[in-house]
Motif scaffolding. Structure first.
Motif, PDB file in Angstrom:
ATOM      1  N   ILE A   1       5.677   2.425  -2.628  1.00 56.54           N
ATOM      2  CA  ILE A   1       7.126   2.628  -2.266  1.00 56.54           C
ATOM      3  C   ILE A   1       6.989   2.292  -0.586  1.00 56.54           C
ATOM      4  O   ILE A   1       6.207   3.048   0.049  1.00 56.54           O
ATOM      5  CB  ILE A   1       7.753   3.902  -2.428  1.00 56.54           C
ATOM      6  CG1 ILE A   1       7.815   4.263  -3.910  1.00 56.54           C
ATOM      7  CG2 ILE A   1       9.303   4.072  -2.118  1.00 56.54           C
ATOM      8  CD1 ILE A   1       8.645   3.331  -4.622  1.00 56.54           C
ATOM      9  N   VAL A   2       7.926   1.262  -0.253  1.00 51.52           N
ATOM     10  CA  VAL A   2       7.900   0.979   1.260  1.00 51.52           C
ATOM     11  C   VAL A   2       9.349   1.238   1.611  1.00 51.52           C
ATOM     12  O   VAL A   2      10.338   0.279   1.182  1.00 51.52           O
ATOM     13  CB  VAL A   2       7.383  -0.372   1.571  1.00 51.52           C
ATOM     14  CG1 VAL A   2       7.418  -0.634   2.914  1.00 51.52           C
ATOM     15  CG2 VAL A   2       6.036  -0.717   0.962  1.00 51.52           C
ATOM     16  N   ASN A   3       9.611   1.746   2.451  1.00 46.26           N
ATOM     17  CA  ASN A   3      10.846   2.336   3.196  1.00 46.26           C
ATOM     18  C   ASN A   3      11.975   2.403   1.929  1.00 46.26           C
ATOM     19  O   ASN A   3      13.070   2.094   1.948  1.00 46.26           O
ATOM     20  CB  ASN A   3      11.502   0.994   3.922  1.00 46.26           C
ATOM     21  CG  ASN A   3      10.675   1.128   5.393  1.00 46.26           C
ATOM     22  OD1 ASN A   3      10.036   2.152   5.738  1.00 46.26           O
ATOM     23  ND2 ASN A   3      11.033   0.132   6.092  1.00 46.26           N
ATOM     24  N   GLY A   4      11.481   3.206   1.066  1.00 48.25           N
ATOM     25  CA  GLY A   4      12.280   3.523   0.001  1.00 48.25           C
ATOM     26  C   GLY A   4      12.590   2.821  -1.142  1.00 48.25           C
ATOM     27  O   GLY A   4      13.451   2.777  -2.054  1.00 48.25           O
ATOM     28  N   LYS A   5      12.000   1.604  -1.192  1.00 48.20           N
ATOM     29  CA  LYS A   5      12.099   0.272  -2.274  1.00 48.20           C
ATOM     30  C   LYS A   5      10.514   0.196  -2.675  1.00 48.20           C
ATOM     31  O   LYS A   5       9.455   0.382  -1.851  1.00 48.20           O
ATOM     32  CB  LYS A   5      12.534  -0.980  -1.416  1.00 48.20           C
ATOM     33  CG  LYS A   5      14.102  -0.794  -0.681  1.00 48.20           C
ATOM     34  CD  LYS A   5      14.231  -2.131  -0.075  1.00 48.20           C
ATOM     35  CE  LYS A   5      15.751  -1.894   0.661  1.00 48.20           C
ATOM     36  NZ  LYS A   5      16.021  -3.187   1.457  1.00 48.20           N
ATOM     37  N   GLU A   6      10.888  -0.476  -4.059  1.00 50.24           N
ATOM     38  CA  GLU A   6       9.417  -0.788  -4.462  1.00 50.24           C
ATOM     39  C   GLU A   6       8.858  -1.936  -3.830  1.00 50.24           C
ATOM     40  O   GLU A   6       9.535  -2.729  -3.068  1.00 50.24           O
ATOM     41  CB  GLU A   6       9.679  -1.593  -5.929  1.00 50.24           C
ATOM     42  CG  GLU A   6      10.127  -0.346  -6.731  1.00 50.24           C
ATOM     43  CD  GLU A   6       9.207   0.476  -7.456  1.00 50.24           C
ATOM     44  OE1 GLU A   6       7.878  -0.048  -7.533  1.00 50.24           O
ATOM     45  OE2 GLU A   6       9.390   1.616  -7.949  1.00 50.24           O
ATOM     46  N   MET A   7       7.463  -2.073  -3.569  1.00 52.64           N
ATOM     47  CA  MET A   7       6.871  -3.111  -2.884  1.00 52.64           C
ATOM     48  C   MET A   7       7.334  -4.361  -3.311  1.00 52.64           C
ATOM     49  O   MET A   7       7.558  -5.346  -2.165  1.00 52.64           O
ATOM     50  CB  MET A   7       5.286  -3.065  -3.075  1.00 52.64           C
ATOM     51  CG  MET A   7       4.540  -3.808  -2.351  1.00 52.64           C
ATOM     52  SD  MET A   7       2.673  -4.143  -2.617  1.00 52.64           S
ATOM     53  CE  MET A   7       3.039  -4.811  -4.352  1.00 52.64           C
ATOM     54  N   GLY A   8       7.484  -4.745  -4.517  1.00 51.68           N
ATOM     55  CA  GLY A   8       8.014  -6.042  -4.951  1.00 51.68           C
ATOM     56  C   GLY A   8       9.244  -6.442  -4.464  1.00 51.68           C
ATOM     57  O   GLY A   8       9.571  -7.469  -4.325  1.00 51.68           O
ATOM     58  N   VAL A   9      10.219  -5.421  -3.993  1.00 55.79           N
ATOM     59  CA  VAL A   9      11.715  -5.949  -3.563  1.00 55.79           C
ATOM     60  C   VAL A   9      11.476  -5.978  -1.941  1.00 55.79           C
ATOM     61  O   VAL A   9      11.919  -6.960  -1.385  1.00 55.79           O
ATOM     62  CB  VAL A   9      12.355  -4.631  -4.022  1.00 55.79           C
ATOM     63  CG1 VAL A   9      13.698  -4.873  -3.189  1.00 55.79           C
ATOM     64  CG2 VAL A   9      12.616  -4.406  -5.426  1.00 55.79           C
ATOM     65  N   TYR A  10      10.594  -5.004  -1.159  1.00 54.56           N
ATOM     66  CA  TYR A  10      10.542  -5.055   0.060  1.00 54.56           C
ATOM     67  C   TYR A  10       9.782  -6.064   0.557  1.00 54.56           C
ATOM     68  O   TYR A  10      10.219  -6.763   1.418  1.00 54.56           O
ATOM     69  CB  TYR A  10      10.027  -3.800   0.725  1.00 54.56           C
ATOM     70  CG  TYR A  10      10.051  -3.525   2.064  1.00 54.56           C
ATOM     71  CD1 TYR A  10      11.218  -3.033   2.684  1.00 54.56           C
ATOM     72  CD2 TYR A  10       9.103  -4.198   2.884  1.00 54.56           C
ATOM     73  CE1 TYR A  10      11.516  -2.967   3.871  1.00 54.56           C
ATOM     74  CE2 TYR A  10       9.290  -3.650   4.345  1.00 54.56           C
ATOM     75  CZ  TYR A  10      10.528  -3.359   4.669  1.00 54.56           C
ATOM     76  OH  TYR A  10      10.709  -3.085   6.226  1.00 54.56           O
TER      77      TYR A  10
ATOM     78  N   GLN B   1       2.403  -9.309  -1.044  1.00 54.11           N
ATOM     79  CA  GLN B   1       2.130  -8.268  -2.094  1.00 54.11           C
ATOM     80  C   GLN B   1       0.611  -8.400  -2.020  1.00 54.11           C
ATOM     81  O   GLN B   1       0.003  -7.311  -2.283  1.00 54.11           O
ATOM     82  CB  GLN B   1       2.738  -8.723  -3.360  1.00 54.11           C
ATOM     83  CG  GLN B   1       4.482  -8.491  -3.161  1.00 54.11           C
ATOM     84  CD  GLN B   1       5.105  -8.807  -4.364  1.00 54.11           C
ATOM     85  OE1 GLN B   1       4.581  -8.886  -5.447  1.00 54.11           O
ATOM     86  NE2 GLN B   1       6.208  -9.298  -4.474  1.00 54.11           N
ATOM     87  N   LEU B   2       0.084  -9.515  -1.895  1.00 55.27           N
ATOM     88  CA  LEU B   2      -1.402  -9.743  -2.038  1.00 55.27           C
ATOM     89  C   LEU B   2      -2.090  -9.074  -0.787  1.00 55.27           C
ATOM     90  O   LEU B   2      -3.184  -8.096  -1.066  1.00 55.27           O
ATOM     91  CB  LEU B   2      -1.754 -11.140  -1.853  1.00 55.27           C
ATOM     92  CG  LEU B   2      -2.186 -11.931  -3.289  1.00 55.27           C
ATOM     93  CD1 LEU B   2      -2.244 -13.176  -2.988  1.00 55.27           C
ATOM     94  CD2 LEU B   2      -3.236 -11.059  -3.825  1.00 55.27           C
ATOM     95  N   ILE B   3      -1.766  -8.884   0.372  1.00 54.19           N
ATOM     96  CA  ILE B   3      -2.133  -8.272   1.426  1.00 54.19           C
ATOM     97  C   ILE B   3      -1.931  -6.780   1.389  1.00 54.19           C
ATOM     98  O   ILE B   3      -3.033  -6.114   1.704  1.00 54.19           O
ATOM     99  CB  ILE B   3      -1.451  -8.787   2.747  1.00 54.19           C
ATOM    100  CG1 ILE B   3      -1.558 -10.412   3.103  1.00 54.19           C
ATOM    101  CG2 ILE B   3      -1.710  -8.037   3.959  1.00 54.19           C
ATOM    102  CD1 ILE B   3      -0.813 -10.799   4.254  1.00 54.19           C
TER     103      ILE B   3
END
Length: 164
Positions: A63-72, A79-81
């Protein structure tokens, strides 16, 4: 009493034994650092971005800033990084990550989250430190944008020259 040294090989073995013992005594002990909720915390930085990262055992949810990683981080490269530390350490899908990141652009933020995850993983499980350090993930990438100079269009680019 000290035993007598008859050859140079005897001297080498005594010296190497003393050096190895001294190295073991001076080696830093990396301890486990977790809070009351069983999480490890670390701060990651890259360019102008700063990420606060908490890592705890789980199913691999990020979770990044309240969103799923794939969304943020919509771009697959970003995403790879972010997932690199888990692949290098061999713990894919074993940890949940909660991160807040501010400053910079998406690329710098992805690098900051990667740095924070790496530091938090090695605090949670010190045995992962070797793999993460060998991959260079525990070192902050200090490259930042060069400042603009007066009399220049950008940091180094001059204004267009007109002969006539």
């Amino acid at each position: 009493m000290a035993e007598e040294l008859k050859t140079l090989d005897d001297l080498k073995s005594v010296v190497s034994g003393a050096v190895a013992a001294a190295a073991v005594a001076d080696a830093p002990v990396h301890e486990v650092k977790r809070d009351a909720l069983g999480r490890s915390y670390a701060t990651g930085k890259r360019k102008d971005a700063v990420a606060r990262v908490w890592v705890k055992p789980g199913s691999g949810k990020i979770i990044v800033n309240g969103k799923e990683m794939g969304v943020y981080f919509a771009r697959p490269v970003l995403q790879l990084i972010v997932n690199q530390p888990f692949q290098v350490a061999g713990v894919v899908g074993e940890f949940d990550v909660f991160a807040t990141v501010a400053g910079g652009g998406l690329s710098g933020q992805a690098g900051a989250v990667k740095h924070g995850i790496s530091k938090a993983l090695q605090l949670y499980e010190p045995s992962l430190r070797g793999a993460l350090k060998a991959a260079g993930f525990l070192t902050r990438d200090s490259r930042v944008v060069e400042r603009k100079k007066y009399g220049k269009a950008k940091a180094r680019r001059s204004f267009q020259f007109s002969k006539r």
